[in-house]
Enzyme design. Structure first.
Site, PDB file in Angstrom:
ATOM      1  N   LYS A  80      45.774  36.615   6.361  1.00 29.15           N
ATOM      2  CA  LYS A  80      44.749  36.570   5.318  1.00 29.15           C
ATOM      3  C   LYS A  80      45.289  36.068   3.981  1.00 29.15           C
ATOM      4  CE  LYS A  80      44.888  41.572   4.296  1.00 29.15           C
ATOM      5  NZ  LYS A  80      44.986  41.724   2.858  1.00 29.15           N
ATOM      6  N   ASP A  81      46.623  35.983   3.838  1.00 33.13           N
ATOM      7  CA  ASP A  81      47.222  35.422   2.623  1.00 33.13           C
ATOM      8  C   ASP A  81      47.348  33.898   2.686  1.00 33.13           C
ATOM      9  OD1 ASP A  81      47.555  37.945   1.538  1.00 33.13           O
ATOM     10  OD2 ASP A  81      49.616  38.163   2.252  1.00 33.13           O
ATOM     11  N   ARG A 128      35.997  43.116  -2.252  1.00 29.29           N
ATOM     12  CA  ARG A 128      35.205  43.353  -1.039  1.00 29.29           C
ATOM     13  C   ARG A 128      35.186  44.840  -0.696  1.00 29.29           C
ATOM     14  NH1 ARG A 128      37.194  44.637   3.497  1.00 29.29           N
ATOM     15  NH2 ARG A 128      39.255  43.958   2.822  1.00 29.29           N
ATOM     16  N   ARG A 129      36.357  45.477  -0.764  1.00 29.70           N
ATOM     17  CA  ARG A 129      36.412  46.918  -0.503  1.00 29.70           C
ATOM     18  C   ARG A 129      35.696  47.697  -1.599  1.00 29.70           C
ATOM     19  NH1 ARG A 129      42.752  46.410   0.890  1.00 29.70           N
ATOM     20  NH2 ARG A 129      42.580  45.927   3.127  1.00 29.70           N
ATOM     21  N   ARG A 146      47.514  48.001  -7.808  1.00 31.55           N
ATOM     22  CA  ARG A 146      48.448  46.973  -7.322  1.00 31.55           C
ATOM     23  C   ARG A 146      49.705  47.637  -6.826  1.00 31.55           C
ATOM     24  NH1 ARG A 146      49.219  41.482  -8.087  1.00 31.55           N
ATOM     25  NH2 ARG A 146      50.923  41.903  -6.667  1.00 31.55           N
ATOM     26  N   ARG A 152      51.400  52.069  -3.290  1.00 31.23           N
ATOM     27  CA  ARG A 152      50.024  52.553  -3.439  1.00 31.23           C
ATOM     28  C   ARG A 152      49.874  53.962  -2.858  1.00 31.23           C
ATOM     29  NH1 ARG A 152      46.534  47.196  -1.670  1.00 31.23           N
ATOM     30  NH2 ARG A 152      48.074  45.707  -2.407  1.00 31.23           N
ATOM     31  N   CYS A 239      39.250  34.841  -3.273  1.00 34.73           N
ATOM     32  CA  CYS A 239      39.487  36.229  -3.660  1.00 34.73           C
ATOM     33  C   CYS A 239      38.384  36.800  -4.552  1.00 34.73           C
ATOM     34  CB  CYS A 239      40.833  36.349  -4.380  1.00 34.73           C
ATOM     35  SG  CYS A 239      42.245  36.102  -3.289  1.00 34.73           S
TER      36      CYS A 239
END
Length: 314
Positions: A80-81, A128-129, A146, A152, A239
């Protein structure tokens, strides 16, 4: 024997993914020897929340540049990156078997999303989340976060956040699945296109390396990713526009679920279509056309102001 040089970021997750790929390659290519070369990327250095950076490939550009220059033979990325518009000289030569694409809730109190108290602070790096959290629990405070996966998680344990949402695949690959409290279903909480998949990139003209890599290709995962990437390429989500999409293979059929949201979360366009595995890209394009016809482009326009508001919170 000459070592095959593998480019990767130096994060714990990136190195774990590289280790997974190399282990599979050694099994499929007995006698092959590999050397890991860690490369720092803009995404590693720039600590701003991801949604504030209006550019693609912040976690892969420098690594892929090393592949292009011949400094490494191939690179391992979180798929996904990897933007769909890579340099012409490069190709995603291999997609190994994909891990679960689901998002998960993490906290140290064992509370599921429905059990979090009103006003609880939930961290995420993804718009999105964030919008899906806001739709499910408008009484929560959703804040940017971040740092790498383990950082995290530490922020939750330290009390900076009451919970966070992460990709299940990343936690699993670094041996931290025990912190997961709840797994969200992919149809109710739609993941990012490509989530859970690893992409191995090499030079298009390096047939020897390509042959070696394709021995660990997973055809089902390739079909799912082809559909998801064809969708996002046509809609041009990026993004800053929360587009969720996941393809699921069953037998010879492929079903693509896609979801886009308005900035305030009040509007949600959902599409689910089934096609053949062989026609994965065509299916992605068809779903993109339906989303656009139903107004996905108009929803995208409303996100500019929302991003500015999130920038203030970051």
């Amino acid at each position: 024997m000459k070592f095959i040089r593998v480019g990767t970021r130096g994060s714990r997750l990136a190195l774990a993914q590289t280790g997974i790929a190399i282990a599979a390659l050694k099994k499929a290519n007995p006698g092959a020897k590999f050397e890991i070369v860690t490369i720092s990327t803009k995404g590693d250095v720039d600590r701003r929340p991801l949604f504030t950076m209006d550019e693609k490939g912040i976690f892969e550009k420098e690594v892929n540049e090393a592949v292009k220059k011949g400094e490494v033979d191939f690179a391992v990325h979180s798929l996904k990156d990897v933007p769909s518009d890579m340099a012409e000289e490069l190709v995603v030569a291999c997609i190994p078997r994909r891990a679960r694409p689901n998002d998960v809730l993490v906290n140290d109190k064992g509370q599921k999303l429905a059990e979090l108290p009103a006003g609880a602070v939930v961290g995420t790096s993804s718009l999105r989340r964030a919008v899906q959290l806001a739709r499910a629990r408008p009484d929560l405070k959703v804040k940017p976060i971040r740092g790498n996966v383990e950082t995290r998680v530490k922020k939750v344990i330290a009390g900076e956040y009451d919970a966070i949402v992460l990709a299940e695949a990343g936690l699993g690959r670094i041996g931290m699945k025990d912190v997961i409290v709840e797994r969200f279903g992919v149809r109710d909480f739609v993941p990012a296109p490509g989530q859970g998949a690893i992409a191995i990139v090499c030079r298009r003209d390096d047939k020897k390396t390509m042959t070696l890599l394709r021995r660990i290709e997973d055809p089902k995962s390739r079909a799912e990713i082809s559909a998801e990437r064809a969708l996002i390429e046509k809609v041009e989500g990026g993004c800053r526009f929360p587009l969720g999409a996941v393809a699921v293979t069953r037998g010879g059929k492929l079903t693509l679920y896609a979801s886009v949201f308005s900035a305030d979360g009040s509007k949600n366009i959902k599409v689910a279509k089934t096609g053949s595995v062989a026609g994965a890209e065509k299916l992605g394009g068809r779903v993109a056309d339906i989303l656009l016809k139903q107004g996905a482009g108009e929803l995208a326009e409303g996100w500019r102001e929302a991003v500015e508001e999130w920038n203030k919170k970051a």
